[in-house]
Design a protein around this motif. Structure first.
Motif, mmCIF file in Angstrom:
data_model
loop_
_atom_site.group_PDB
_atom_site.id
_atom_site.type_symbol
_atom_site.label_atom_id
_atom_site.label_comp_id
_atom_site.label_asym_id
_atom_site.label_seq_id
_atom_site.Cartn_x
_atom_site.Cartn_y
_atom_site.Cartn_z
ATOM 1 N N LEU A 131 25.518 28.011 54.426
ATOM 2 C CA LEU A 131 26.023 28.593 53.182
ATOM 3 C C LEU A 131 24.988 29.511 52.553
ATOM 4 O O LEU A 131 25.323 30.569 52.005
ATOM 5 N N SER A 132 23.712 29.134 52.641
ATOM 6 C CA SER A 132 22.639 29.960 52.077
ATOM 7 C C SER A 132 22.568 31.309 52.778
ATOM 8 O O SER A 132 22.330 32.343 52.135
ATOM 9 N N ILE A 173 25.057 32.955 54.257
ATOM 10 C CA ILE A 173 26.176 33.775 53.782
ATOM 11 C C ILE A 173 25.911 34.269 52.374
ATOM 12 O O ILE A 173 26.187 35.429 52.037
ATOM 13 N N PHE A 174 25.373 33.391 51.547
ATOM 14 C CA PHE A 174 25.051 33.745 50.164
ATOM 15 C C PHE A 174 24.037 34.874 50.121
ATOM 16 O O PHE A 174 24.166 35.814 49.336
ATOM 17 N N SER A 221 25.675 38.205 50.874
ATOM 18 C CA SER A 221 26.482 38.680 49.758
ATOM 19 C C SER A 221 25.620 39.237 48.636
ATOM 20 O O SER A 221 25.886 40.317 48.099
ATOM 21 N N GLN A 223 32.508 26.959 52.311
ATOM 22 C CA GLN A 223 32.012 25.830 51.529
ATOM 23 C C GLN A 223 33.091 24.759 51.384
ATOM 24 O O GLN A 223 32.803 23.562 51.444
ATOM 25 N N ARG A 247 31.104 36.910 49.476
ATOM 26 C CA ARG A 247 31.337 35.941 48.409
ATOM 27 C C ARG A 247 32.598 35.119 48.703
ATOM 28 O O ARG A 247 32.612 33.901 48.518
ATOM 29 N N LYS A 295 31.929 32.701 51.707
ATOM 30 C CA LYS A 295 31.152 31.522 51.314
ATOM 31 C C LYS A 295 32.036 30.496 50.622
ATOM 32 O O LYS A 295 31.901 29.287 50.837
#
Length: 356
Positions: free
Chosen positions: A127-128, A130-131, A134, A220, A213, A216
């Motif tokens: 997730l980090s 992908i974050f 973004s 998530q 965004r 994610k």
């Protein structure tokens, strides 16, 4: 620019999953509505205020932090000449990690949660990544396009969320939901065709930020599904922010060179940059904190409505400050997109009600 009984992460049925309320570049845009007792928290300072006044102050802080981080990023990257969006994003992540540690461990804003397994660690790491993509794309876009156009593109988040939800989870929406996406897309097409400062690269990286965004959000909802893996938004920020900073470090060194030395050298001749960077990084954390506070004191639906208003206010304020040219057709396209987002949200609520 991120429950005491059960700390919930963003679910795909949550209205904020598709809301532009967090279509900025530093926020972890996940719900956080604690229902338990938060001892010795920072909320005690507002205990002597009336509930309505406290809520109004929190909403005002949310507006100022969300719009503030956009304007500060734009000023630094476009007008001040600090052309290091990856390093700037890394500073934001370091700030979020540091402030989150203090807020959770000392101010006890929420109870501390721990990563329980290696599997959960790698899920949060994914997730980090992908974050990071973004946020870096969002910050980079501000070098090339106005804030107003950036916000118009960011409002198309529901479109990408619906696409990724279908591609990854095969989740289908009702025909009314898909029809509501038409003005979302047509509005941004109209705004793009009439944007005086249109830049193709800036447009594409902003689209990448918006898509990242949305991705994610969907990922998530898939990864952190078990009760043991669910993390409150502020705890998730505590773990994601340092991971994101580590991911960004090699990229900023490879792409932006010895940016730390360049920044220190610039600070010797212009100390104002220190205040700009520290203030910018602090506001980036406040975006996440006020996002949490607004949801706690109001609801996810209120945050969604505020997000629509924030996009319009941020566009207006940026035009007033930076004096970038706008056209009637461009403003009309932005308006059509926002209207489409409102219709989409209403269609989602109706669809959810009928399925239950």
């Amino acid at each position: 620019m991120v429950e005491a009984q059960t700390w919930t992460t963003r679910r795909m049925s949550n209205p904020r999953l598709d809301s532009p309320a967090t279509a900025d570049h530093q926020v972890l845009d996940i719900p956080s509505t604690p229902t338990g007792d938060v001892r010795n928290s920072i909320y005690s300072v507002g205990s002597h205020l009336s509930p309505n006044l406290l809520t109004a102050l929190i909403i005002a802080s949310w507006f100022m932090s969300n719009i503030g981080v956009l304007l500060l990023n734009k000023y630094l990257l476009s007008f001040y000449g600090y052309r290091y969006p990856i390093f700037l994003t890394m500073l934001h992540m370091i700030s979020c990690a540091s402030y989150s540690y203090v807020a959770i461990n000392f101010l006890e804003i929420v109870p501390r949660q721990h990563i329980l397994s290696r599997k959960q660690f790698f899920k949060i790491f994914a997730l980090s990544a992908i974050f990071c993509f973004s946020v870096v794309c969002g910050n980079t876009s501000l070098r090339y396009i106005p804030v107003s156009f950036n916000q118009a593109i960011g409002a198309t988040t529901p479109f990408f969320t619906a696409i990724f939800a279908f591609l990854i989870t095969c989740k289908k929406e009702s025909p009314g939901v898909y029809c509501a996406l038409l003005p979302v897309v047509s509005g941004i097409v109209l705004a793009s065709n009439s944007e005086p400062l249109f830049n193709l690269f800036g447009f594409l990286v902003c689209i990448g930020s918006t898509a990242g965004r949305a991705l994610k959000s969907v990922v998530q909802g898939i990864l952190l599904t078990s009760e043991a893996e669910k993390l409150h938004s502020m705890n998730l920020l505590l773990y994601m922010a340092p991971m994101a900073a580590m991911i960004l470090l090699p990229f900023t060194l490879y792409i932006e060179g010895n940016v730390a030395s360049i920044t220190l050298e610039k600070a010797r001749t212009d100390p104002f940059i220190v205040y700009l960077l520290v203030g910018n990084a602090t506001v980036a954390y406040l975006v996440n904190l006020t996002n949490f506070l607004v949801t706690k004191h109001t609801s996810a639906l209120t945050l969604q409505v505020l997000g629509n208003a924030k996009a319009a206010v941020a566009a207006f304020v940026s035009v007033m400050i930076f004096r970038n040219p706008v056209t009637v057709m461009g403003m009309g396209g932005f308006g059509v997109t926002i209207m489409g987002v409102v219709l989409y949200s209403e269609a989602k609520k109706r669809s959810k009600f009928t399925t239950h």
